[in-house]
Design a protein around this motif. Sequence first.
Motif, PDB file in Angstrom:
ATOM      1  N   MET A  77     -46.646  55.149  37.250  1.00  0.00           N
ATOM      2  CA  MET A  77     -45.995  54.097  36.435  1.00  0.00           C
ATOM      3  C   MET A  77     -44.578  54.889  36.175  1.00  0.00           C
ATOM      4  O   MET A  77     -44.562  55.733  35.517  1.00  0.00           O
ATOM      5  N   GLY A  78     -43.503  54.435  36.956  1.00  0.00           N
ATOM      6  CA  GLY A  78     -42.314  54.931  36.508  1.00  0.00           C
ATOM      7  C   GLY A  78     -41.541  54.415  35.259  1.00  0.00           C
ATOM      8  O   GLY A  78     -41.462  55.410  34.281  1.00  0.00           O
ATOM      9  N   GLY A  79     -41.323  53.246  35.313  1.00  0.00           N
ATOM     10  CA  GLY A  79     -40.858  52.703  33.769  1.00  0.00           C
ATOM     11  C   GLY A  79     -41.927  52.517  32.717  1.00  0.00           C
ATOM     12  O   GLY A  79     -42.942  52.731  33.114  1.00  0.00           O
ATOM     13  N   LYS A  80     -41.257  52.107  31.705  1.00  0.00           N
ATOM     14  CA  LYS A  80     -42.195  51.636  30.654  1.00  0.00           C
ATOM     15  C   LYS A  80     -42.964  50.516  30.815  1.00  0.00           C
ATOM     16  O   LYS A  80     -42.750  49.595  31.357  1.00  0.00           O
ATOM     17  N   LEU A  81     -44.118  50.590  30.263  1.00  0.00           N
ATOM     18  CA  LEU A  81     -45.240  49.421  30.231  1.00  0.00           C
ATOM     19  C   LEU A  81     -44.928  48.405  29.210  1.00  0.00           C
ATOM     20  O   LEU A  81     -44.730  48.752  28.275  1.00  0.00           O
ATOM     21  N   LYS A  82     -44.278  47.390  29.748  1.00  0.00           N
ATOM     22  CA  LYS A  82     -44.315  46.151  28.636  1.00  0.00           C
ATOM     23  C   LYS A  82     -45.388  45.082  28.861  1.00  0.00           C
ATOM     24  O   LYS A  82     -45.677  44.740  29.832  1.00  0.00           O
ATOM     25  N   VAL A  83     -45.784  44.799  27.672  1.00  0.00           N
ATOM     26  CA  VAL A  83     -46.750  44.007  27.414  1.00  0.00           C
ATOM     27  C   VAL A  83     -46.619  42.683  26.552  1.00  0.00           C
ATOM     28  O   VAL A  83     -46.174  42.810  25.637  1.00  0.00           O
ATOM     29  N   THR A  84     -46.934  41.678  27.393  1.00  0.00           N
ATOM     30  CA  THR A  84     -46.610  40.328  26.870  1.00  0.00           C
ATOM     31  C   THR A  84     -47.934  39.658  26.438  1.00  0.00           C
ATOM     32  O   THR A  84     -48.706  39.374  27.549  1.00  0.00           O
ATOM     33  N   PHE A  85     -48.040  39.251  25.369  1.00  0.00           N
ATOM     34  CA  PHE A  85     -49.222  38.523  24.940  1.00  0.00           C
ATOM     35  C   PHE A  85     -49.023  37.051  25.317  1.00  0.00           C
ATOM     36  O   PHE A  85     -48.222  36.491  24.773  1.00  0.00           O
ATOM     37  N   LEU A  86     -49.646  36.728  26.652  1.00  0.00           N
ATOM     38  CA  LEU A  86     -49.494  35.328  26.897  1.00  0.00           C
ATOM     39  C   LEU A  86     -50.451  34.456  26.027  1.00  0.00           C
ATOM     40  O   LEU A  86     -50.134  33.217  25.745  1.00  0.00           O
TER      41      LEU A  86
ATOM     42  N   ASN B 216     -42.893  32.299  29.729  1.00  0.00           N
ATOM     43  CA  ASN B 216     -42.199  33.739  29.683  1.00  0.00           C
ATOM     44  C   ASN B 216     -41.488  33.948  30.880  1.00  0.00           C
ATOM     45  O   ASN B 216     -41.318  34.962  31.414  1.00  0.00           O
ATOM     46  N   ASN B 217     -41.131  32.878  31.759  1.00  0.00           N
ATOM     47  CA  ASN B 217     -40.506  32.819  32.795  1.00  0.00           C
ATOM     48  C   ASN B 217     -40.804  33.936  33.777  1.00  0.00           C
ATOM     49  O   ASN B 217     -40.057  34.759  34.307  1.00  0.00           O
ATOM     50  N   VAL B 218     -41.853  33.811  34.326  1.00  0.00           N
ATOM     51  CA  VAL B 218     -42.639  34.699  35.104  1.00  0.00           C
ATOM     52  C   VAL B 218     -42.552  34.268  36.395  1.00  0.00           C
ATOM     53  O   VAL B 218     -43.410  33.560  36.864  1.00  0.00           O
ATOM     54  N   ASN B 219     -41.517  34.771  37.223  1.00  0.00           N
ATOM     55  CA  ASN B 219     -41.091  34.409  38.627  1.00  0.00           C
ATOM     56  C   ASN B 219     -41.942  34.862  39.852  1.00  0.00           C
ATOM     57  O   ASN B 219     -41.722  34.327  40.840  1.00  0.00           O
ATOM     58  N   LYS B 220     -42.537  36.194  39.564  1.00  0.00           N
ATOM     59  CA  LYS B 220     -42.998  36.919  40.497  1.00  0.00           C
ATOM     60  C   LYS B 220     -44.308  37.353  39.853  1.00  0.00           C
ATOM     61  O   LYS B 220     -44.425  37.680  38.569  1.00  0.00           O
ATOM     62  N   LEU B 221     -45.546  37.244  40.694  1.00  0.00           N
ATOM     63  CA  LEU B 221     -46.656  37.846  40.323  1.00  0.00           C
ATOM     64  C   LEU B 221     -47.746  38.683  41.243  1.00  0.00           C
ATOM     65  O   LEU B 221     -47.792  38.092  42.300  1.00  0.00           O
TER      66      LEU B 221
END
Length: 258
Positions: free
Chosen positions: A1-10, A66-71
């Motif tokens: 994991m390069g960048g920080k982990l962002k956690v979004t509570f859906l 949450n504007n998630v355009n890629k999964l």
Amino acid sequence: MGGKLKVTFLGTGTSQGIPVIGSKHPVCLSANPKDKRLRVSVLLSWDDFNYAIDCGPDFRQQMLTNNVNKLDGILFTHEHADHTAGIDDIRPYFFRQGDIPIYAHERVAASLKKRFDYIFADENRYPGAPAVDLNIIENNQHFTIGNTRVVPIDIDHNRLQVFGFRLKDFTYLTDVKRMDSEEIEKVRGTKVLVVNALREEPHHSHFNLEEALAFVEEVKPDVTYFTHISHLLGFHDEVEKKLPENVHLAYDNLVINV
């Protein structure tokens, strides 16, 4: 994991969501957005990756909000409807990206194949049906999503086996009632813990508040967020004030960085 982990509570609610349909309970009538809870799920984002843990019946709404355009994939904890019923709504991602990777216990995969057989069909596929790339999770066998190792954690949800997941310093556990000592060891050292806390009264298949707080005291993460919350736990703002300094109630659309 390069960048920080962002956690979004859906979503942070229990199986019926909050408000419960037709309920006159004061929490269900609350105007506070933090008391309105969709079915439980989180989005994990780092570098250019987006992975969801579970996709319940509110999945489409959660992705739009949450504007998630890629999964890049979905990790399933278990087969209950509040964790799986939104799988058909991967279609827009499938149309753009191709087969969507999913990760699940063999039993969960069998349940999905039975309930959503058209998604898993090899022949005579219905035009417009999504397709998945199925990956079976086995306990004590880590796997990789994106560029990051995932450690599965075996949990008892009453008599049903459930998987939790640890990615580096972050651990996500939902629908926990009990865990064996060797599984608890996999959680130790976690900096950020997410775990279920259903209500104050005991429940046959979920931690209640007392049990969740005892688990936090046992594994000692830096910070904890409770999820899979029932309206019976009480008003968000009132419960939050009663919790220890490093323990919080999660709420829908909360974003944290690990």
